[in-house]
Design an enzyme around this catalytic site. Structure first.
Site, PDB file in Angstrom:
ATOM      1  N   ASP A 144     -21.268  15.324  -6.860  1.00 41.50           N
ATOM      2  CA  ASP A 144     -22.001  14.106  -7.217  1.00 41.50           C
ATOM      3  C   ASP A 144     -23.123  14.514  -8.160  1.00 41.50           C
ATOM      4  O   ASP A 144     -24.022  15.267  -7.783  1.00 41.50           O
ATOM      5  CB  ASP A 144     -22.562  13.437  -5.962  1.00 41.50           C
ATOM      6  CG  ASP A 144     -22.988  12.000  -6.226  1.00 41.50           C
ATOM      7  OD1 ASP A 144     -22.942  11.568  -7.394  1.00 41.50           O
ATOM      8  OD2 ASP A 144     -23.360  11.304  -5.257  1.00 41.50           O
TER       9      ASP A 144
ATOM     10  N   ASP B  22     -19.424   9.977 -12.408  1.00 39.32           N
ATOM     11  CA  ASP B  22     -20.262  11.104 -11.977  1.00 39.32           C
ATOM     12  C   ASP B  22     -19.910  11.640 -10.606  1.00 39.32           C
ATOM     13  O   ASP B  22     -20.696  12.372 -10.007  1.00 39.32           O
ATOM     14  CB  ASP B  22     -21.729  10.675 -11.981  1.00 39.32           C
ATOM     15  CG  ASP B  22     -21.996   9.540 -11.000  1.00 39.32           C
ATOM     16  OD1 ASP B  22     -21.059   8.803 -10.666  1.00 39.32           O
ATOM     17  OD2 ASP B  22     -23.157   9.390 -10.561  1.00 39.32           O
ATOM     18  N   GLU B  23     -18.726  11.344 -10.117  1.00 39.42           N
ATOM     19  CA  GLU B  23     -18.399  11.709  -8.733  1.00 39.42           C
ATOM     20  C   GLU B  23     -16.906  11.977  -8.607  1.00 39.42           C
ATOM     21  O   GLU B  23     -16.088  11.258  -9.173  1.00 39.42           O
ATOM     22  CB  GLU B  23     -18.818  10.559  -7.818  1.00 39.42           C
ATOM     23  CG  GLU B  23     -18.694  10.828  -6.342  1.00 39.42           C
ATOM     24  CD  GLU B  23     -19.151   9.625  -5.526  1.00 39.42           C
ATOM     25  OE1 GLU B  23     -19.099   9.738  -4.285  1.00 39.42           O
ATOM     26  OE2 GLU B  23     -19.533   8.587  -6.101  1.00 39.42           O
TER      27      GLU B  23
END
Length: 466
Positions: free
Chosen positions: A11, A105-106
């Site tokens: 993350d 983003d993960e």
């Protein structure tokens, strides 16, 4: 559950805000808030400096400005975020063929499938190496969680924030989870959390002590059984490389309620065009058109229409969304509109116009005139809100976006209004904050530009000298 912590969850830390700080030396170490800047905008991401003031994602932007009036408030730059995301996903792909992105983003990574880790020591070494590579390639930081399941890896990465790594040793899950809040578990939102609190359960240990039967009695059979398994640390979901797209949609919130019916229809058409653009980029078509309308009193109406076959035709989607709009009362004002397509597939039904015309004739519509336009309307260009470089033709200068001046070079917009635009001239690699200058919004020497790389690209030693 795996016997080794070979499921990795990455993350990125405050991704949008961190990318803006990396791109703008003058904002490093200062509170930065990214989101919609209009009266009804919401916070997308807040830097850790801004979070100290109580600002968080999904907070109304007006409230954020009251909490931190001196923070930098910027419009999202999705072109930059997608570029950085691709760099990060490429690094994850080197670790394993099984990478499951959840957002820009993960992502989850199955380290065992890629031979990158087989035990705790090798998993930790891989996680630390990944963090170093992300910083070297993007200039940003990411937090890593390692565990024997996806759920535990995600919880571990949350515990690692910011810029850390947490490894949950298999066999210690219940001990580690016990003191955590019930809201830590996936699927436990505010309503379920409050319901459990009233029953005297505030920690995960409370859930395991209550037992599965009691949880089933409180929240229902399916949810109760799932809740007990998660509280006990059990999660057998595999890391899936290809996540099936279920729907594609776009929506806009308007600064001022729309009352003009013609304007509402125009906005619906524009959203339909943007939705089709995203649909085509994803390589899908869909059968069901969905229209979402949020009225002045915050009541939300949703209507849908299922076509005879899947389509990715902008004209068809516009017509369907327009028909759905006709069935709704918007006289009180509209604050939000959305258009979506569901029932996705990977092929397209080409003759929906002909089918619609045949249906109309079969039902004896009017004097036989085709209610569907004989000529397909011209496709309208996609226009993502406040993030399209083509907006320069309208001399619109979104705060935080990149510009280039013929004399002063690269910079970014600090703000604009009353016919003026203020620009700070600096680049991601600048050592010190850049100088600020103000121009007319119609200055011919100033134009919007593409984002610059956050990290300087080293020269190729094999390339000939310039």
């Amino acid at each position: 559950m795996r016997p080794a912590p070979t499921v990795l969850h990455l993350d990125m830390d405050a991704f949008f805000a961190a990318a803006e700080q990396a791109a703008k030396p003058s904002l490093r170490g200062k509170p930065v808030v990214v989101g919609g800047l209009g009266p009804r905008g919401v916070v997308s991401t807040a830097s850790y400096e801004a979070r100290r003031f109580g600002i968080h994602s999904a907070m109304p932007m007006a409230q954020a400005r009251r909490l931190a009036p001196n923070a930098a408030y910027l419009v999202p730059r999705f072109t930059l975020y997608r570029t950085v995301s691709e760099q990060v996903m490429e690094l994850l792909g080197r670790l394993s063929p099984l990478v499951e992105p959840l957002s820009l983003d993960e992502a989850f990574v199955d380290l065992e499938a890629g031979g990158s880790a087989c035990d705790s020591a090798s998993a930790r070494a891989t996680g630390e190496r990944l963090r170093r590579e992300i910083r070297a390639v993007t200039g940003l930081t990411g937090s890593v969680g390692l565990a024997g399941s996806k759920m535990l890896a995600k919880i571990a990465s949350e515990q690692a924030k910011p810029d850390g790594l947490v490894l949950m040793e298999p066999g210690t899950e219940r001990e580690l989870l016990g003191p955590m809040s019930v809201r830590t578990l996936p699927g436990v939102g505010p309503a379920t959390g409050e319901h459990l609190r009233r029953a005297g359960m505030t920690t995960i240990a409370d859930l395991t002590e209550a037992g599965e039967d009691e949880l089933v009695r409180l929240v229902g059979k399916a949810h109760g059984a799932s809740l007990y398994r998660m509280a006990s640390g059990h999660d057998d979901r595999p890391v899936v490389a290809e996540r099936e797209t279920k729907s594609v949609s776009v929506e806009d919130t308007f600064d001022v309620d729309l009352h003009d019916r013609v304007r509402v229809r125009t906005e619906v058409d524009r959203l339909a065009d943007r939705c089709v653009q995203r649909l085509r980029r994803s390589g899908h078509s869909g059968r069901t058109i969905v229209l979402k309308v949020r009225r002045y009193d915050f009541s939300t109406l949703t209507r849908s229409e299922t076509l005879r076959g899947p389509t990715d035709d902008a004209g068809v989607v516009r017509e369907a969304a327009g028909r759905l709009l006709e069935s709704l009362d918007t006289t009180g004002g509209v604050r939000l509109l959305g258009v979506g397509v569901t029932g996705l597939t990977d092929y397209t039904q080409e003759d929906l116009f002909a089918q619609a015309a045949a249906d109309a004739q079969a039902t004896g519509a009017g004097d036989g005139a085709n209610p569907v336009a004989e000529k397909e309307p011209e496709p309208r260009p996609e226009r993502e809100p406040e993030s399209d470089p083509e907006a320069a033709t309208e001399r619109h200068w979104p705060a935080g976006h990149d510009v280039r001046h013929a004399e002063y070079g690269a910079g970014w917009v600090q703000g604009s209004g009353v016919g003026r635009v203020t620009v700070r001239f600096e680049e991601p690699t600048s050592v010190v904050p850049g100088r600020v200058r103000t121009f007319r919004t119609d200055d011919p020497d100033l134009e919007l530009s593409e984002p610059l790389p956050l990290v300087a690209v080293p020269p190729d030693p094999a390339a000939p000298p310039a």
